[in-house]
Design a protein around this motif. Structure first.
Motif, short mmCIF file in Angstrom:
data_model
loop_
_atom_site.label_atom_id
_atom_site.label_comp_id
_atom_site.label_asym_id
_atom_site.label_seq_id
_atom_site.Cartn_x
_atom_site.Cartn_y
_atom_site.Cartn_z
N GLY A 114 0.79 -1.23 0.00
CA GLY A 114 0.00 0.00 0.00
C GLY A 114 0.83 1.28 0.00
N THR B 170 2.02 3.11 -2.52
CA THR B 170 1.53 4.11 -3.47
C THR B 170 0.24 4.75 -2.96
N ASN C 117 -1.43 -1.60 7.42
CA ASN C 117 -2.46 -1.18 6.46
C ASN C 117 -3.50 -2.28 6.19
N LYS C 118 -4.56 -1.91 5.53
CA LYS C 118 -5.62 -2.83 5.06
C LYS C 118 -6.40 -3.45 6.21
N ARG D 141 -9.63 -5.34 5.76
CA ARG D 141 -9.68 -6.72 5.29
C ARG D 141 -9.44 -7.69 6.44
N SER E 79 -6.25 2.13 7.26
CA SER E 79 -6.52 1.66 5.90
C SER E 79 -6.25 2.82 4.96
N ALA E 80 -5.16 2.71 4.22
CA ALA E 80 -4.78 3.82 3.33
C ALA E 80 -5.85 4.03 2.27
N LEU E 81 -6.36 2.93 1.74
CA LEU E 81 -7.35 3.03 0.66
C LEU E 81 -8.57 3.82 1.12
P1 G4P Z 1 2.46 -0.70 -3.32
O1 G4P Z 1 2.67 0.68 -3.85
O2 G4P Z 1 2.99 -0.91 -1.93
O3 G4P Z 1 2.90 -1.79 -4.23
O4 G4P Z 1 0.88 -0.93 -3.15
P2 G4P Z 1 -0.36 -0.11 -3.73
O5 G4P Z 1 -0.55 1.17 -3.02
O6 G4P Z 1 -0.29 -0.10 -5.22
O7 G4P Z 1 -1.52 -1.08 -3.24
C1 G4P Z 1 -1.61 -2.45 -3.65
C2 G4P Z 1 -3.07 -2.87 -3.70
O8 G4P Z 1 -3.60 -2.81 -2.37
C3 G4P Z 1 -3.93 -1.97 -4.57
O9 G4P Z 1 -4.94 -2.78 -5.14
C4 G4P Z 1 -4.56 -1.04 -3.54
O10 G4P Z 1 -5.79 -0.50 -3.99
C5 G4P Z 1 -4.76 -1.97 -2.38
N1 G4P Z 1 -4.84 -1.27 -1.07
C6 G4P Z 1 -4.05 -0.29 -0.59
N2 G4P Z 1 -4.45 0.10 0.64
C7 G4P Z 1 -5.52 -0.68 0.95
C8 G4P Z 1 -6.40 -0.74 2.10
O11 G4P Z 1 -6.27 -0.02 3.07
N3 G4P Z 1 -7.39 -1.67 2.03
C9 G4P Z 1 -7.57 -2.50 0.95
N4 G4P Z 1 -8.58 -3.37 1.02
N5 G4P Z 1 -6.78 -2.45 -0.14
C10 G4P Z 1 -5.75 -1.55 -0.14
P3 G4P Z 1 -4.82 -3.35 -6.61
O12 G4P Z 1 -6.09 -4.04 -6.89
O13 G4P Z 1 -3.54 -4.12 -6.77
O14 G4P Z 1 -4.59 -2.08 -7.48
P4 G4P Z 1 -5.65 -1.01 -7.94
O15 G4P Z 1 -6.24 -1.63 -9.14
O16 G4P Z 1 -6.63 -0.82 -6.82
O17 G4P Z 1 -4.82 0.18 -8.20
#
Ligand code: G4P
Length: 543
Positions: free
Chosen positions: A22, A24, A139-140, A143, A254-256
């Motif tokens: 997470g 990015t 993070n996450k 989930r 949760s960054a997302l």
């Molecule tokens: P990175 O730079 O460390 O490699 O990771 P990145 O931020 O690209 O995140 C990797 C995947 O994890 C992405 O999904 C992103 O949306 C998801 N993600 C990041 N933070 C969270 C969170 O807090 N919760 C959940 N459930 N997911 C999270 P992806 O499907 O690989 O890419 P995208 O299609 O969403 O861009």
């Protein structure tokens, strides 16, 4: 503003993680807080996803992205924040290690589902060697992941650093209810799917407040127990221990969903160090010194093969950088001045007139720079800590067109100066061996040699797995060693002697047979390593 005011205002750090944890997403959310970008999705991942054998268009596209995200600056709460980007792909680990030499602190992102992964451990080893202060963001939480206590234990055991939770999650996955801030005693309730900067804050004087049960249901009791446990087990958080790199505070979120990110950012701003002093060969250099100094930690070639210019990324360590002012290029022993120097505010490249300690500027380079080069106002000093680490894969570059040997020579020289891989030579330079950390680097080298430099070559795999820099107090010992191991000895770019070993096991044998020879695992030979066997780097579990 005074030089000291400028220094105190700056925070320069990197976000590191195993790919997909997470990084990015978190970077993007931090930039949103600072108004550096206006919408989610604006920060492109610099991940190189390996598709079939090798996807060069993808690599080129990513190379473009990594120029624009090499450093991202924004202002928040009166501070100027510089985030240095690190490649997620493990084949580019060396690039990340070098970037870590240019930061003052680090935020480590861990995926709550996967826990501590291999790449996380390696990156943390580099942070520990440099005693870089680290904040962990788990993070996450939205989930179904590992239990928080399990994650904390894993951090403690695998990362070899004391951790101290500063927030605690309430539930996880579909039951994720929020995060309790152990420092401010606030509870933040979670609303899934919110991508805007928004939150609901509930303040509880003490955790016995019946309102807590109303807000959390069954989870209230679990939270009370967890908090009691944490406060019983852990010492109060000490910012001084964090700054010394001995304790890593931990946050959950949760960054997302943009949850727990503001708490992370605000704590980061409260405790993270402003630009710190740096070690040079002759002395330590403090940021508030009047005279300018800085070092190059990254070089980026122009994407357009018709132009050979590059951008050298320089970290300012002391004093003031000024455009047009002549500075001493210590390695070349001459003065240079820069009419073009860039800063990277909010992802836009702007011309800079002045830059201060903690800043990273991009200098237009026509081939004058190598990684590790130092600029000063005249003093002869070189910054420490940008060693080459032992590569793990080796290939010989064989010229397939004698008429184009010049193209090959200049291509290999420039690519290795950029730090894409390391070059070792044998037979007075007639045999060239390229060493890299990951296989993808060879694909890039071959592609760029052919397409950018017009060379014609092939790469032949060699059976080596390690490169050790060798020295000895007795010159005769080196002569003896060379006589019996000539086939495995090469020189690096600076002419230092290197022994190429086929395996860890064979290397140990050689080390035992030649006790008078010192084997070094990085090119900076005066580190903590030496005869006593493996250096700290190795002793900590390999690279
Ligand atoms: P990175 O730079 O460390 O490699 O990771 P990145 O931020 O690209 O995140 C990797 C995947 O994890 C992405 O999904 C992103 O949306 C998801 N993600 C990041 N933070 C969270 C969170 O807090 N919760 C959940 N459930 N997911 C999270 P992806 O499907 O690989 O890419 P995208 O299609 O969403 O861009």
């Amino acid at each position: 503003m005074s030089l000291n005011g400028e220094i105190q205002r700056r925070r320069t750090f990197a976000i590191i993680s195993h790919p997909d944890a997470g990084k990015t997403t978190l970077t993007e959310k931090l930039l949103l807080f600072g108004g550096g970008i206006r919408q989610a999705g604006a920060v492109k991942s610099n991940k190189i996803r390996r598709t079939t054998t090798s996807d060069f268009m993808e690599i080129e596209r990513q190379r473009g992205i990594s120029v624009s995200t090499a450093v991202m600056s924004f202002e928040y709460g009166g501070r100027l924040i510089n985030i240095l980007d690190t490649p997620g792909h493990k084949d580019f680990a060396e690039d990340t290690y070098r970037t870590l030499t240019a930061v003052d602190s680090v935020i480590l992102v861990v995926d709550s589902v996967k826990g501590v992964e291999e790449q996380t451990e390696k990156l943390m080893k580099v942070c520990r060697l440099r005693r870089t202060p680290v904040i962990v963001f788990i993070n996450k939480l939205d989930r179904e992941g590992k239990r928080p206590l399990e994650l904390i234990d894993e951090l403690d055991n695998k990362l070899n650093i004391k951790v101290r939770p500063l927030s605690w999650p309430v539930g996880s996955g579909s039951d994720f209810k929020g995060v309790y801030n152990l420092h401010d005693r606030n509870l933040y309730l979670f609303h899934p799917g919110k991508t805007v900067v928004e939150r609901e804050r509930r303040l509880f004087e003490n955790l016995d407040d019946p309102l807590l049960d109303t807000a959390l249901g069954r989870e209230a009791t679990r939270l009370r127990e967890a908090v009691e446990l944490i406060e019983g087990v852990y010492e109060p958080f000490s910012p001084a221990e964090y700054l010394a790199g001995r304790v890593a505070p931990v946050f959950f979120g949760s960054a997302l969903n943009n949850f727990g990110v503001r708490e992370l950012l605000e704590t980061f701003l409260r405790i993270a160090p402003p630009p710190v002093e740096r070690k040079a060969d002759k002395r330590r250099v403090a940021p508030h010194e009047e005279h300018f100094s800085g070092f190059v930690f990254k070089i980026h070639a122009n994407l357009d093969p018709r132009h050979r210019d590059r951008i050298a990324f320089l970290r300012v360590c002391s004093g003031r950088f000024q455009r047009y002012k002549p500075f001493r290029h210590v390695r070349l022993g001459k003065h240079v001045r820069f009419s073009t120097a860039y800063s990277f505010m909010a992802r836009e490249k702007n011309m800079v007139e002045e830059a201060y300690p903690g800043d990273v500027i991009g200098l237009y380079d026509r081939g004058d720079f190598k990684i590790g080069d130092t600029l000063t106002e005249g003093e002869e000093l070189t910054f420490h800590g940008i060693p080459n680490f032992s590569p793990e894969l080796f290939k010989e570059v064989v010229n397939t067109d004698p008429l184009r040997h010049k193209q090959l020579d200049s291509g290999i020289r420039q690519l290795t100066e950029e730090g894409v891989a390391q070059l070792f030579v044998q037979n007075s330079g007639r045999r060239r061996i390229v060493g890299a950390v990951g296989a993808l680097q060879f694909d890039i080298i071959q592609h760029r040699l052919v397409h950018e430099y017009g060379a014609a070559c092939r790469m032949e795999t060699l059976p080596y797995a390690r490169a050790c820099w060798i020295t000895s107090r007795e010159p005769a010992a080196i002569t003896r060693f060379r006589r019996f191991n000539e086939a495995e000895i090469a020189t690096d770019r600076e002419g230092k002697l290197v022994y190429l070993a086929e395996s860890e096991w064979s290397l140990r044998g050689v080390m035992e047979r030649y006790p008078e020879v010192d084997f070094h695992f990085t090119s900076e030979l005066d580190g903590s390593e030496g005869r006593t066997g493996l250096p700290q780097w190795q002793a900590a579990g390999g690279r």
